[in-house]
Design a protein around this motif. Structure first.
Motif, PDB file in Angstrom:
ATOM      1  N   ALA A   1       8.478   1.023  13.285  1.00 24.28           N
ATOM      2  CA  ALA A   1       7.141   0.779  12.733  1.00 24.28           C
ATOM      3  C   ALA A   1       6.068   1.446  13.594  1.00 24.28           C
ATOM      4  O   ALA A   1       5.176   2.129  13.074  1.00 24.28           O
ATOM      5  CB  ALA A   1       6.884  -0.720  12.615  1.00 24.28           C
TER       6      ALA A   1
ATOM      7  N   VAL B   1       4.830  -0.564   2.104  1.00 25.87           N
ATOM      8  CA  VAL B   1       4.072  -1.571   2.836  1.00 25.87           C
ATOM      9  C   VAL B   1       3.253  -2.414   1.856  1.00 25.87           C
ATOM     10  O   VAL B   1       2.816  -1.911   0.821  1.00 25.87           O
ATOM     11  CB  VAL B   1       3.163  -0.902   3.903  1.00 25.87           C
TER      12      VAL B   1
ATOM     13  N   TYR C   1       5.391  -4.761   6.414  1.00 25.00           N
ATOM     14  CA  TYR C   1       6.177  -3.535   6.311  1.00 25.00           C
ATOM     15  C   TYR C   1       7.656  -3.902   6.284  1.00 25.00           C
ATOM     16  O   TYR C   1       8.200  -4.383   7.275  1.00 25.00           O
ATOM     17  CB  TYR C   1       5.850  -2.624   7.498  1.00 25.00           C
TER      18      TYR C   1
ATOM     19  N   LEU D   1      -0.565  -6.168   7.600  1.00 25.63           N
ATOM     20  CA  LEU D   1       0.350  -5.375   6.783  1.00 25.63           C
ATOM     21  C   LEU D   1       1.724  -6.022   6.825  1.00 25.63           C
ATOM     22  O   LEU D   1       2.144  -6.504   7.871  1.00 25.63           O
ATOM     23  CB  LEU D   1       0.487  -3.951   7.342  1.00 25.63           C
TER      24      LEU D   1
ATOM     25  N   LEU E   1       3.249   4.040   6.122  1.00 24.56           N
ATOM     26  CA  LEU E   1       4.431   3.186   6.034  1.00 24.56           C
ATOM     27  C   LEU E   1       4.861   3.049   4.577  1.00 24.56           C
ATOM     28  O   LEU E   1       4.111   2.572   3.736  1.00 24.56           O
ATOM     29  CB  LEU E   1       4.101   1.805   6.625  1.00 24.56           C
TER      30      LEU E   1
ATOM     31  N   ALA F   1      -1.801   1.951   6.781  1.00 27.27           N
ATOM     32  CA  ALA F   1      -0.961   1.555   5.635  1.00 27.27           C
ATOM     33  C   ALA F   1      -0.271   2.733   4.937  1.00 27.27           C
ATOM     34  O   ALA F   1       0.934   2.651   4.652  1.00 27.27           O
ATOM     35  CB  ALA F   1      -1.772   0.732   4.645  1.00 27.27           C
TER      36      ALA F   1
END
Length: 181
Positions: A80, A33, A45, A43, A30, A27
């Motif tokens: 990602a 997020v 994102y 998650l 990103l 986490a």
């Protein structure tokens, strides 16, 4: 033949990395997020460019939604995964991305009497008290069309953009054949 213009509204694509992911560890890599296990088991994102959302699950599966082109959905998944790889170098660089669903819209430029369409057209469901559109299922290509009295159409379930286009065209041709358009 292609006299109906379709507009891609959303593409849903998925990838399986073949490795489980430690979401609390990933986490922080990103930006922006959302991670709240009580609300959602993965998650969320959100990317600004391309404007999409990647849903990332502990199983190693990713689902990208919101893309307007197949290229953008693939690009979003790669962005990602590349960002996650900065914290977990064991994340594979090779993985398959599959288009799960393409949603497209079109306008037939004529109003439809949905009650008549429901009676004359095969494979339809129409319950105006529950939903204002008529559901029309095509066998080939395997897509579902939502027809509205305004003449607007939404095609869903396509795996390729040509299938979405073909679904709308076949529907228009069938409506003309039955003198419903």
């Amino acid at each position: 033949m292609s006299d109906v213009e379709i507009k891609v509204e959303n593409i849903v694509a998925s990838a399986t990395l073949g490795k489980s992911l430690d979401l609390p560890q990933i986490a922080p890599a990103l930006e922006g997020v959302e991670y709240n296990l009580e609300q959602f088991p993965g998650l969320v994102y959100k990317l600004k460019e391309p404007k999409t959302a990647a849903l990332i699950f502990g199983s190693g599966k990713l689902v990208c939604t919101g893309a307007k082109s197949i290229e953008d959905s693939k690009k979003a998944i790669h962005i990602a995964v590349d960002k996650m790889r900065t914290l977990d170098p064991d994340i594979p660089t090779e993985f398959e991305i599959k288009v799960q669903n393409i949603v497209a819209s079109a306008n037939l430029m004529k109003t439809l009497n949905l009650e008549t369409v429901a009676l004359d057209l095969e494979n339809t469901e129409y319950e105006p008290e529950q939903f204002p559109g008529l559901v029309y299922r095509l066998g080939e290509p395997k897509v579902v069309l939502l027809l509205f009295g305004s003449g607007k159409v939404v095609c869903t379930g396509a795996k390729t953009i040509p299938d979405a286009q073909l679904g709308v065209e076949k529907t228009k041709e069938r409506l003309i054949e039955l003198s419903l358009l």
